[in-house]
Design a protein around this motif. Structure first.
Motif, mmCIF file in Angstrom:
data_model
loop_
_atom_site.group_PDB
_atom_site.id
_atom_site.type_symbol
_atom_site.label_atom_id
_atom_site.label_comp_id
_atom_site.label_asym_id
_atom_site.label_seq_id
_atom_site.Cartn_x
_atom_site.Cartn_y
_atom_site.Cartn_z
ATOM 1 N N HIS A 193 7.582 7.913 0.828
ATOM 2 C CA HIS A 193 6.222 7.447 0.565
ATOM 3 C C HIS A 193 6.188 6.532 -0.627
ATOM 4 N N GLU A 209 9.928 -3.383 1.004
ATOM 5 C CA GLU A 209 9.182 -2.205 0.559
ATOM 6 C C GLU A 209 9.666 -0.958 1.306
ATOM 7 N N GLU A 247 11.208 2.407 -0.339
ATOM 8 C CA GLU A 247 10.680 3.741 -0.034
ATOM 9 C C GLU A 247 11.790 4.657 0.454
ATOM 10 N N ASP A 288 13.841 5.897 -2.417
ATOM 11 C CA ASP A 288 13.142 6.862 -3.269
ATOM 12 C C ASP A 288 13.442 8.286 -2.847
ATOM 13 N N ASP A 345 11.590 10.101 -0.928
ATOM 14 C CA ASP A 345 10.404 10.813 -0.489
ATOM 15 C C ASP A 345 9.759 10.163 0.734
ATOM 16 N N SER A 403 0.836 -1.196 0.000
ATOM 17 C CA SER A 403 0.000 0.000 0.000
ATOM 18 C C SER A 403 0.874 1.249 0.000
ATOM 19 N N ASP A 404 0.230 2.395 0.153
ATOM 20 C CA ASP A 404 0.951 3.674 0.154
ATOM 21 C C ASP A 404 1.456 4.024 1.549
ATOM 22 N N LYS A 405 2.227 3.150 2.147
ATOM 23 C CA LYS A 405 2.775 3.416 3.469
ATOM 24 C C LYS A 405 4.146 4.055 3.316
ATOM 25 N N ASN A 406 4.529 4.823 4.322
ATOM 26 C CA ASN A 406 5.864 5.404 4.275
ATOM 27 C C ASN A 406 6.882 4.396 4.812
ATOM 28 N N ASN A 423 6.219 0.804 6.937
ATOM 29 C CA ASN A 423 6.623 -0.494 6.405
ATOM 30 C C ASN A 423 7.547 -1.225 7.361
#
Length: 77
Positions: A77, A66, A70, A73, A75, A2-5, A9
């Motif tokens: 997120h 994951e 993140e 990345d 960011d 999902s869109d977790k930071n 995670n």
């Protein structure tokens, strides 16, 4: 995933590892009970707990990986 930071995670990975440890402890208890009593139900419960532990282990690795992605990345997120 999902869109977790990243932190979410990694926290989920840690929770999954705790659940894995609990499953493995229950597995050991059922194996001991099986060794003492010889009841097939104890062995079956041990096998079920082992399967649950493996699922939690895979979840932990997926969440950790994951979280690493993140973090890279930049960011979060």
């Amino acid at each position: 995933m999902s869109d977790k930071n990243t932190a979410e995670n990694l926290l989920d990975a840690a929770k999954a590892k705790v659940n894995e440890a609990a499953d493995r402890a229950r597995e050991a208890g059922h194996n001991i009970a099986h060794a003492v009593t010889g009841h097939a139900s104890d062995k079956a419960e041990a096998l079920e707990d082992r399967a649950k532990a493996e699922v939690h282990n895979r979840e932990a690795h997926a969440e950790y990986n994951e979280g690493k992605r993140e973090a890279k990345d930049g960011d979060g997120h």
